[in-house]
Design a protein around this motif. Structure first.
Motif, PDB file in Angstrom:
ATOM      1  N   UNK A 469      51.648 -12.599  16.236  1.00 16.23           N
ATOM      2  CA  UNK A 469      51.981 -11.733  15.349  1.00 16.23           C
ATOM      3  C   UNK A 469      50.713 -10.741  14.867  1.00 16.23           C
ATOM      4  N   UNK A 470      50.767  -9.630  14.562  1.00 16.31           N
ATOM      5  CA  UNK A 470      49.636  -8.838  14.213  1.00 16.31           C
ATOM      6  C   UNK A 470      49.866  -7.853  13.184  1.00 16.31           C
ATOM      7  N   UNK A 471      49.018  -7.576  12.439  1.00 15.34           N
ATOM      8  CA  UNK A 471      48.904  -6.300  11.739  1.00 15.34           C
ATOM      9  C   UNK A 471      47.707  -5.595  11.655  1.00 15.34           C
ATOM     10  N   UNK A 472      47.905  -4.162  11.576  1.00 17.45           N
ATOM     11  CA  UNK A 472      46.691  -3.189  11.500  1.00 17.45           C
ATOM     12  C   UNK A 472      45.888  -3.524  10.153  1.00 17.45           C
ATOM     13  N   UNK A 473      44.415  -3.637  10.511  1.00 20.27           N
ATOM     14  CA  UNK A 473      43.464  -3.863   9.499  1.00 20.27           C
ATOM     15  C   UNK A 473      42.691  -2.463   9.240  1.00 20.27           C
ATOM     16  N   UNK A 474      41.848  -2.168  10.310  1.00 20.81           N
ATOM     17  CA  UNK A 474      41.017  -0.539   9.986  1.00 20.81           C
ATOM     18  C   UNK A 474      40.407  -0.272  11.188  1.00 20.81           C
ATOM     19  N   UNK A 475      39.758   0.758  10.999  1.00 19.72           N
ATOM     20  CA  UNK A 475      39.157   1.396  12.218  1.00 19.72           C
ATOM     21  C   UNK A 475      37.496   0.858  12.142  1.00 19.72           C
ATOM     22  N   UNK A 476      36.926   0.540  13.343  1.00 19.15           N
ATOM     23  CA  UNK A 476      35.564   0.192  13.330  1.00 19.15           C
ATOM     24  C   UNK A 476      34.778   0.715  14.581  1.00 19.15           C
ATOM     25  N   UNK A 477      33.890   1.265  14.323  1.00 18.41           N
ATOM     26  CA  UNK A 477      32.934   1.835  15.468  1.00 18.41           C
ATOM     27  C   UNK A 477      32.851   0.811  16.706  1.00 18.41           C
ATOM     28  N   UNK A 478      32.698   1.522  18.040  1.00 18.54           N
ATOM     29  CA  UNK A 478      33.046   0.690  19.104  1.00 18.54           C
ATOM     30  C   UNK A 478      32.073   1.729  20.188  1.00 18.54           C
ATOM     31  N   UNK A 479      31.805   0.867  21.297  1.00 21.17           N
ATOM     32  CA  UNK A 479      31.034   1.382  22.429  1.00 21.17           C
ATOM     33  C   UNK A 479      32.198   1.853  23.369  1.00 21.17           C
ATOM     34  N   UNK A 480      32.591   3.027  23.513  1.00 15.10           N
ATOM     35  CA  UNK A 480      33.740   3.144  24.614  1.00 15.10           C
ATOM     36  C   UNK A 480      33.276   4.327  25.468  1.00 15.10           C
ATOM     37  N   UNK A 481      33.797   4.417  26.567  1.00 12.37           N
ATOM     38  CA  UNK A 481      33.397   5.514  27.414  1.00 12.37           C
ATOM     39  C   UNK A 481      34.618   6.093  28.365  1.00 12.37           C
ATOM     40  N   UNK A 482      34.968   7.204  28.595  1.00 10.77           N
ATOM     41  CA  UNK A 482      36.003   7.833  29.214  1.00 10.77           C
ATOM     42  C   UNK A 482      35.875   7.416  30.768  1.00 10.77           C
ATOM     43  N   UNK A 483      36.711   6.830  31.348  1.00  9.43           N
ATOM     44  CA  UNK A 483      36.753   6.692  32.757  1.00  9.43           C
ATOM     45  C   UNK A 483      37.697   7.482  33.577  1.00  9.43           C
ATOM     46  N   UNK A 484      37.129   8.381  34.391  1.00 13.08           N
ATOM     47  CA  UNK A 484      38.177   9.382  35.156  1.00 13.08           C
ATOM     48  C   UNK A 484      38.168   8.806  36.487  1.00 13.08           C
ATOM     49  N   UNK A 485      39.394   9.085  37.093  1.00 17.49           N
ATOM     50  CA  UNK A 485      39.664   8.835  38.425  1.00 17.49           C
ATOM     51  C   UNK A 485      39.737  10.242  39.359  1.00 17.49           C
ATOM     52  N   UNK A 486      38.955  10.211  40.314  1.00 19.19           N
ATOM     53  CA  UNK A 486      38.700  11.725  41.122  1.00 19.19           C
ATOM     54  C   UNK A 486      39.419  11.037  42.575  1.00 19.19           C
ATOM     55  N   UNK A 487      40.211  12.264  43.031  1.00 17.49           N
ATOM     56  CA  UNK A 487      40.523  12.126  44.311  1.00 17.49           C
ATOM     57  C   UNK A 487      40.046  13.305  45.103  1.00 17.49           C
ATOM     58  N   UNK A 488      39.331  13.148  46.076  1.00 16.42           N
ATOM     59  CA  UNK A 488      38.479  14.115  46.504  1.00 16.42           C
ATOM     60  C   UNK A 488      37.841  15.277  45.689  1.00 16.42           C
ATOM     61  N   UNK A 489      37.083  14.488  44.651  1.00 18.63           N
ATOM     62  CA  UNK A 489      36.511  15.293  43.572  1.00 18.63           C
ATOM     63  C   UNK A 489      37.150  15.958  42.711  1.00 18.63           C
ATOM     64  N   UNK A 490      38.523  15.819  42.383  1.00 18.32           N
ATOM     65  CA  UNK A 490      39.290  16.399  41.613  1.00 18.32           C
ATOM     66  C   UNK A 490      39.912  15.475  40.615  1.00 18.32           C
TER      67      UNK A 490
END
Length: 595
Positions: A469-490
């Motif tokens: 069971x879970x419930x939302x507490x709050x927002x906390x800073x985090x180390x996130x990065x955006x991972x892109x998938x490229x097909x032939x550079x696109x």
């Protein structure tokens, strides 16, 4: 008013509350034998198949005890954690609650979280031990658990069986004797709490309410406090198995109102109904707008079905006000919608209902949560989709939603569950032993980690014994990065994701390997790359399908073969510049099932 009792049933999934409700309806003769069927309060086929309650229901029963007639209002609640706000409003409409515990399984996570909700609203709790007719029932042990948790006396615990009907009379007597009659003032201005709403295609939206103070009369002009809209009460009445109209409903009672409302935004669960002529000063406390937690893109399989999908979502939103959606487009998938759900079960149900009720076959992208992005200029943005992120040099920091996760399990699986939660970036807050062989552990962990496959893994490491069971507490800073998938550079926008920095490399590598298996070979090489910003972290190549052009050169000079191969190579190069890589639909689904 002294002969009215309002109560709800709280239990974990599958502890038999719908079956127990059937028996209560049968004993009070609310439902005739002809109408009786299993899970009479669950309307949808989906609810019956999955054995869960999705929409809460209410029904009025009449019961005679010692020659006096009582009106019992049962307000059924959904058991699943995604719908906990609906549960909280249903609980606020009651004075008592039946706490149903399965004698074969003992106390589970949702039993506890719903119990805390009920205790927070000062409800009278009647503990009921269900399924005592089963061979595996551990009656004494589970009674000990209930006594430990509630601090009640052992003789206050009722033993019953929803299947055979044993002990149901005692439960009805206990409801009348232990649950207090509702308090309220008939003469005060009207104040009624909406605890549920349903959509009827002929009559608009029907709101279910509990009158706290005052009287609501047919034909009266009423106002929805938080939404600010006014309507005429065309029909009011009480909820039997079918609706039965009344001229007025007084304080303490439960009923429904039909006022031809077409817009689901006007009727919000938790809102207060008051009279336009003599309005109440303040709304009933506890109202909040339900915020979606999990977001996913929903796209039609055939691009020309976009308008049909829009119409289906509009109709579905009338039935389920907590669903939100907005149009979005993706290069890989065409036009679709970004939908917000309360949780993973909610998402699954919406998908299933789109298919069953509207015959819409859809592709769902990877579910994700919403992040708060703080820019270097000091602005705060809410980002629901990785493609909506600003450039990396403009981001100061990102905050992600955290939850309090509560897991109840047998002690022998504790180590495996601890490891699973810590791998998912969880921080152990505390653990306490409910009994000698059952333990409750609480973790602080990011919501993004449980959205993916946490529940499945939890069930497999604990052989199905752990409840969560879970419930939302709050927002906390985090180390996130955006991972892109490229097909032939696109870049393929539908496959990009926001991911924790330390997990990005592994995830990117697995993604590339998975896509290599799924993307069909073309006439040219396809490079599949995972990238964070401009840095490529993983690569796989789908080799070209080649034709043996040197087959006709038998013997002779090597330079003639070389010339033919060079000619083929140039052709491949040209083809690669004009050729487009089609990503098959399985690839989008495969990401969901990645280990």
């Amino acid at each position: 008013m002294k002969n009215i009792r309002n109560f709800c049933i709280i239990a974990h999934i599958d502890h038999g509350k719908s079956t127990l409700a059937d028996r209560l309806l049968e004993v009070t003769k609310t439902v005739s034998e002809r109408e009786l069927q299993a899970q009479v309060l669950d309307d949808m086929d989906l609810e019956k198949e999955k054995g869960i309650t999705i929409k809460s229901h209410a029904i009025q029963m009449e019961y005679v005890l010692d020659g006096e007639k009582y009106v019992l209002n049962l307000i059924d609640t959904p058991g699943h954690v995604d719908f906990s706000y609906e549960v909280s409003r249903a609980i606020a409409s009651c004075e008592g609650a039946l706490l149903v515990v399965d004698a074969t399984q003992g106390i589970q996570a949702q039993t506890i979280s719903n119990l805390y909700l009920a205790l927070g609203n000062d409800l009278e709790i009647i503990p009921v031990l269900n399924k005592i007719d089963m061979a595996a029932a551990m009656v004494e042990e589970v009674k000990d658990q209930i006594v430990d948790m509630l601090g009640c006396k052992r003789e206050e615990i009722l033993a019953a069986s929803g299947k055979t009907g044993q002990g149901v009379e005692e439960i009805l007597r206990a409801i009348v004797e232990r649950v207090p009659a509702p308090k309220g003032d008939d003469t005060a201005p009207l104040q009624a709490l909406i605890f549920d709403s349903v959509f009827n295609p002929f009559r608009g939206i029907i709101a279910y309410f509990r009158v706290m103070n005052g009287v609501i009369r047919k034909g009266e002009r009423v106002k929805f406090f938080n939404a600010g809209s006014e309507y005429d009460a065309d029909e009011i009445g009480v909820l039997k198995l079918k609706m039965s109209p009344r001229e007025e409903i007084r304080a303490g009672d439960v009923g429904y109102i039909i006022s031809g409302i077409k817009n689901s935004v006007d009727v919000k669960v938790g809102d207060t109904i008051t009279s336009v002529a003599t309005p109440c000063r303040e709304a009933i406390a506890g109202f909040e707008d339900v915020k979606p937690m999990v977001f996913a893109g929903i796209y039609p399989v055939e691009t020309d079905q976009y308008e049909d999908l829009r119409a289906s979502l509009e109709k579905l939103q009338l039935n389920d006000a907590s669903l939100t959606y907005e149009p979005e487009s993706s290069l890989a998938l065409g036009f679709g919608f970004r939908c917000g759900f309360l949780g993973l079960l909610h998402m699954e149900i919406i998908q299933e209902r789109l298919f069953r009720e509207f015959n819409m076959d859809v592709i769902t992208t990877v579910p994700n949560v919403s992040y708060k992005v703080f820019t270097t200029k000091g602005d705060e943005l809410m980002v629901h989709n990785p493609s909506g992120l600003p450039e990396p040099n403009l981001i100061d920091h990102i905050e992600e939603p955290y939850i309090l996760a509560q897991v109840i399990t047998k002690t022998e699986y504790l180590g495996a569950i601890m490891k699973l939660c810590i791998d998912k970036r969880g921080v152990l807050l505390n653990q306490n032993f409910i009994t000698t062989d059952r333990v409750e552990v609480n973790f602080d962990m990011p919501l993004a980690e449980i959205v993916f496959d946490f529940y499945d893994k939890l069930k497999s490491v604990s052989r199905g014994y752990a409840s969560f069971d879970y419930h939302m507490t709050d927002y906390k800073p985090s180390k996130l990065s955006k991972l892109d998938i490229l097909l032939n550079g696109e870049p393929v926008d539908a496959l990009s994701s926001l991911i924790y920095v330390d997990h990005a490399y592994d995830f990117g590598r697995k993604m590339c390997e998975k896509l290599k298996e799924l993307i069909p070979r073309q006439q040219f090489d396809i490079a599949i790359q995972a990238a964070i910003g401009a840095k490529i972290i993983a690569r796989e190549t789908v080799k070209a399908v080649r034709k043996d052009v040197t087959a006709k050169c038998y013997g002779g000079d090597i330079s003639r073969k070389r010339k033919l191969l060079e000619k083929q190579k140039a052709g491949k190069k040209r083809m690669r510049q004009v050729g487009r890589v089609e990503v098959p639909q399985e690839a989008f689904l495969a990401v969901l099932k990645m280990d």
